[in-house]
Design an enzyme around this catalytic site. Structure first.
Site, PDB file in Angstrom:
ATOM      1  N   ARG A  95      14.135  92.929  42.412  1.00 59.00           N
ATOM      2  CA  ARG A  95      14.486  94.274  42.307  1.00 59.00           C
ATOM      3  C   ARG A  95      15.565  94.144  41.856  1.00 59.00           C
ATOM      4  O   ARG A  95      15.967  93.690  43.062  1.00 59.00           O
ATOM      5  CB  ARG A  95      13.997  95.284  42.686  1.00 59.00           C
ATOM      6  CG  ARG A  95      14.443  97.233  42.259  1.00 59.00           C
ATOM      7  CD  ARG A  95      14.121  98.103  43.264  1.00 59.00           C
ATOM      8  NE  ARG A  95      14.810  99.412  43.157  1.00 59.00           N
ATOM      9  CZ  ARG A  95      16.212  99.544  44.096  1.00 59.00           C
ATOM     10  NH1 ARG A  95      16.279  98.940  44.392  1.00 59.00           N
ATOM     11  NH2 ARG A  95      16.076 101.002  43.487  1.00 59.00           N
ATOM     12  N   LYS A 126      22.728  93.064  48.272  1.00 58.05           N
ATOM     13  CA  LYS A 126      22.686  94.033  50.015  1.00 58.05           C
ATOM     14  C   LYS A 126      24.137  93.861  50.445  1.00 58.05           C
ATOM     15  O   LYS A 126      24.432  92.721  49.991  1.00 58.05           O
ATOM     16  CB  LYS A 126      21.847  94.438  49.818  1.00 58.05           C
ATOM     17  CG  LYS A 126      20.344  95.071  49.179  1.00 58.05           C
ATOM     18  CD  LYS A 126      19.597  95.312  49.594  1.00 58.05           C
ATOM     19  CE  LYS A 126      17.905  96.093  48.983  1.00 58.05           C
ATOM     20  NZ  LYS A 126      16.799  96.329  49.696  1.00 58.05           N
TER      21      LYS A 126
END
Length: 269
Positions: free
Chosen positions: A246, A212
């Site tokens: 995740r 991210k």
């Protein structure tokens, strides 16, 4: 926590990301046909994934919402194929009740909702109808916080109340701090370092930081060079007691988890 016919209690487990989209921020277009999706699923399971998270709509910053029918057409055949081929719980990454209905009917075991059951008033009931598990992620439409940590917990309590009102059982609920959603870089770093605060809500926690922008901005790296940064957050998740991470890069993260868990077992009490 119960997902499908599997019980997850101790340690930190991997939710492997399977995006069947043409435009996901990191791997768009790689796995959006059945053969490629199955091959990647097999690889992720071999490398240590305990749950497979299938997404049919990109939720990267500035994403374009697609129709329910298009999202269903993307995810349902893949869910059916994965469930028929592998003995692994499947999560579907959606916030839409119609997609949730189709996905759970096709065999999905968990709803991973980036809006924490707040975007679609019908989705919690759909989850309960199929006795599915859910992951309630923190999100909001703005970055205006009074007290950041307190507001995050308050928002998540609201999501939990929605789930409970629908009749979803405690052992089918987990929470996610929503790294990368409605947060500044500093807030993303803060909630990652303090992710154990979510444990005060009484439910298992999933941390999703893989590749991210928090990592890219901190290290000044593009999305294809963020594995090491992701591994640091995964080790943090282990040390902070998260039940799931995740991730895209399953093998590397699995090894990091095993090493971190070995060290954690020797913590002084």
């Amino acid at each position: 926590m119960i997902i499908g016919d599997k019980i997850f209690e101790n340690g930190t487990h991997i939710m492997g990301i399977l995006n069947v989209t043409p435009d996901s921020f990191s791997d768009g277009g790689k796995w959006n046909n059945i053969d490629a999706a199955l091959s990647h699923t097999e690889e992720m399971i071999r490398d240590g994934a305990a749950v497979i998270d299938i997404g049919g709509e990109s939720t990267r910053p500035g994403y374009t919402r697609i129709s329910d029918d298009e999202e269903i057409a993307r995810v349902v055949p893949v869910i059916e194929a994965v469930k028929s081929r592998f003995d692994v719980p499947v999560s579907v990454d959606t916030y839409k009740s119609a997609v949730a209905e189709a996905a759970l009917s096709a065999g999905a075991d968990l709803l991973n909702d980036i809006w924490g059951f707040k975007a679609d008033s019908k989705i919690a009931a759909v989850c309960r109808k199929y006795d599915a598990a859910c992951c309630l992620m923190h999100n909001r439409t703005n970055k205006s916080y009074g007290s950041f940590f307190e507001d995050v917990l308050k928002d998540l309590r609201e999501s939990i109340l929605i789930a409970k009102a629908a009749g979803i059982e405690d052992d089918k609920i987990c929470t996610d701090p929503g790294v990368g959603f409605a947060k500044s870089l500093e807030q993303n770093l803060a909630i990652t370092q303090n992710v154990d605060l979510l444990g005060t809500l009484g439910y298992p926690v999933l941390l999703g930081t893989s590749r991210k922008s928090m990592i890219g901005l901190t290290l000044d790296l593009d999305r294809d060079n963020r594995v090491e940064g992701t591994l640091v957050t995964t080790v943090t998740a282990v040390m902070k007691g998260c039940l799931f991470v995740r991730v895209h890069d399953v093998r590397e993260n699995y090894r990091a988890i095993k090493m971190a868990q070995a060290l954690k077992s020797f913590e002084r009490k």
